[in-house]
Scaffold this active site. Structure first.
Site, PDB file in Angstrom:
ATOM      1  N   ASP A   1       7.717  40.632  -9.685  1.00 40.49           N
ATOM      2  CA  ASP A   1       6.150  40.706  -9.290  1.00 40.49           C
ATOM      3  C   ASP A   1       5.753  39.321  -9.173  1.00 40.49           C
ATOM      4  OD1 ASP A   1       3.582  40.749  -9.159  1.00 40.49           O
ATOM      5  OD2 ASP A   1       3.283  41.816 -11.147  1.00 40.49           O
TER       6      ASP A   1
ATOM      7  N   TRP B   1       1.107  40.874 -17.531  1.00 40.19           N
ATOM      8  CA  TRP B   1       1.387  41.585 -16.100  1.00 40.19           C
ATOM      9  C   TRP B   1       2.587  42.323 -16.334  1.00 40.19           C
ATOM     10  CZ3 TRP B   1      -2.318  43.358 -13.806  1.00 40.19           C
ATOM     11  CH2 TRP B   1      -3.872  42.321 -13.664  1.00 40.19           C
TER      12      TRP B   1
ATOM     13  N   LYS C   1      -4.122  36.490  -4.410  1.00 37.11           N
ATOM     14  CA  LYS C   1      -4.005  35.086  -5.327  1.00 37.11           C
ATOM     15  C   LYS C   1      -3.676  34.187  -4.109  1.00 37.11           C
ATOM     16  CE  LYS C   1      -4.109  37.338  -9.106  1.00 37.11           C
ATOM     17  NZ  LYS C   1      -3.325  38.753  -9.492  1.00 37.11           N
TER      18      LYS C   1
HETATM   19  C1  LIG Z   1      -3.348  39.828 -10.251  1.00 37.31           C
HETATM   20  C2  LIG Z   1      -2.033  40.393 -10.516  1.00 37.31           C
HETATM   21  C3  LIG Z   1      -1.733  41.606 -10.831  1.00 37.31           C
HETATM   22  C4  LIG Z   1      -2.671  42.750 -10.333  1.00 37.31           C
HETATM   23  O1  LIG Z   1      -3.044  42.897  -8.927  1.00 37.31           O
HETATM   24  P1  LIG Z   1      -3.998  44.003  -8.327  1.00 37.31           P
HETATM   25  O2  LIG Z   1      -3.779  43.566  -6.964  1.00 37.31           O
HETATM   26  O3  LIG Z   1      -5.063  43.733  -9.107  1.00 37.31           O
HETATM   27  O4  LIG Z   1      -3.333  45.441  -8.930  1.00 37.31           O
HETATM   28  C5  LIG Z   1      -0.191  41.959 -11.036  1.00 37.31           C
HETATM   29  N1  LIG Z   1       0.557  41.302 -11.332  1.00 37.31           N
HETATM   30  C6  LIG Z   1       0.459  39.932 -11.413  1.00 37.31           C
HETATM   31  C7  LIG Z   1       1.449  38.896 -11.624  1.00 37.31           C
HETATM   32  C8  LIG Z   1      -0.916  39.463 -11.103  1.00 37.31           C
HETATM   33  O5  LIG Z   1      -1.306  38.054 -11.089  1.00 37.31           O
END
Ligand SMILES: *Cc1c(COP(=O)(O)O)cnc(C)c1O
Length: 347
Positions: free
Chosen positions: A160, A90, A184
């Site tokens: 993030d 990511w 998540k």
């Molecule tokens: C799942 C995830 C993303 C991507 O998320 P989307 O909503 O599909 O764009 C980005 N960063 C992390 C750490 C993630 O777990």
């Protein structure tokens, strides 16, 4: 997974929300009724995370991935360079997107270790002139989690937190901005949460659409256009559920206990192995490989038959991954552990 209680509440009021005789999906996002969700969800999130008053909370679209571009668009200002830490898939994607907008200084990378460790902070090549420092506190795919919040003087830290937000209390004041895709630990996909310090607003490049401009979104209380109202409503129910559970201290205790017992079983086993350095193992995502990879499919098939689903590792790392987010009850982890032990005994 989402909390069962949240799903049941949504089911109960699906066709008749708030005694209005219609679904929450069928009312205007500008109605007074929907406004209560807008206000209460922000209020509850602020309470859960103890968000200081000089931070704005934004509800945006495009998931966490869209933020990979929105961040440089909004935060570079006159600067031409930003620092990024690469610790897995990511953060690597965030780097790739940012490279469209600025010079990216990858101040540290865990690539040589196959992203099983976080490079020693003392070795980071940080730039004091960087517009911001971006990192991913929990790498969802590699199962690598920072045990600390990095700092570089006055350079705003951007995190993030898609796969770790709300898993434990955090000190929001250590961050310039926190963002997270909802799917998540918050609710269904379609919504992303941004928590941003006010002094970072107002620097968006001229080409930034109002929809992606943090200042405009803040001014218009996240209603620049029609938001994903149903996803927002479910996020709202999840925040209420978290408060009912006793807040993030309770979640942290539960999450730590869940993760520790799973790692303990993996570490004791001859068959299962977790490659991540013990100093930075994730509470939320526990990857594990089988010492005999030819057993992978059998493991997955038998797990499925036992009602344990979604255990296949991400295609980029293979093996297995147990994602044990807030909504996963401790009994779910216990069931996985019992299955893993029985599987190992059976081979
Ligand atoms: C799942 C995830 C993303 C991507 O998320 P989307 O909503 O599909 O764009 C980005 N960063 C992390 C750490 C993630 O777990």
């Amino acid at each position: 997974m989402l909390p069962r209680a949240v799903m049941q509440k949504a089911q109960n009021e699906l066709v008749d929300w708030n005694n209005m005789g219609v679904s929450v999906m069928e009312i205007s996002h500008r109605s007074a009724a929907f406004q209560t969700i807008v206000e209460q969800s922000e209020h509850n999130l602020r309470e859960l995370l103890n968000i200081p008053n000089n931070y704005k909370v934004l509800f945006m679209q495009g998931g966490a991935t869209a933020q990979f571009s929105f961040i440089p668009m909004n935060l570079l200002g006159d600067a031409t360079t930003a620092d990024y830490i690469e610790t897995g898939v990511w953060s690597a994607k965030a780097i790739k997107e940012a490279e469209r907008f600025c010079e990216v200084n990858v101040a540290a990378t865990g690539r040589e270790d196959n992203f099983t460790n976080i490079p020693d902070f003392d070795s980071w090549q940080l730039n004091p002139e960087a517009a911001y420092l971006h990192y991913c506190p929990n790498e969802t795919i590699h199962g690598v989690e920072f045990p600390y919040v990095p700092q570089n003087g006055d350079v705003p830290v951007i995190a993030d937190m898609s796969s770790t937000i709300l898993s434990r209390p955090i000190d929001v004041s250590q961050f310039g901005m926190i963002y997270a895709g909802a799917q998540k630990n918050i609710g269904p996909s379609g919504i992303a949460i941004v928590i941003i310090r006010e002094d970072l607003l107002g620097k968006a490049s001229a080409l930034t659409s109002d929809l992606f401009n943090y200042q405009k979104v803040a001014e218009q209380l996240s209603l620049v256009n029609t938001p994903p109202t149903f996803a927002w409503y479910l996020a709202h129910l999840t925040f209420e559920w978290l408060l009912e559970q006793g807040g993030l201290e309770v979640m942290a205790e539960r999450n730590e206990r869940k993760a520790n017992k799973l790692y303990a079983v993996i570490d004791e086993s001859e068959l299962f192995h977790n490659p991540v350095d013990k100093s930075c193992r994730s509470w939320m995502n526990v990857p594990f490989i089988l010492s005999d990879e030819s057993l992978n499919q059998r493991f997955l098939d038998e797990a499925n038959a036992a009602g344990l689903v979604a255990l296949e590792g991400h295609r980029s790392v293979g093996g297995m991954r147990a994602s044990i987010y807030n909504a996963m009850p401790e009994e779910g982890v216990d069931a996985l552990i019992a299955f893993m032990k029985a599987f190992e005994n059976s081979i």
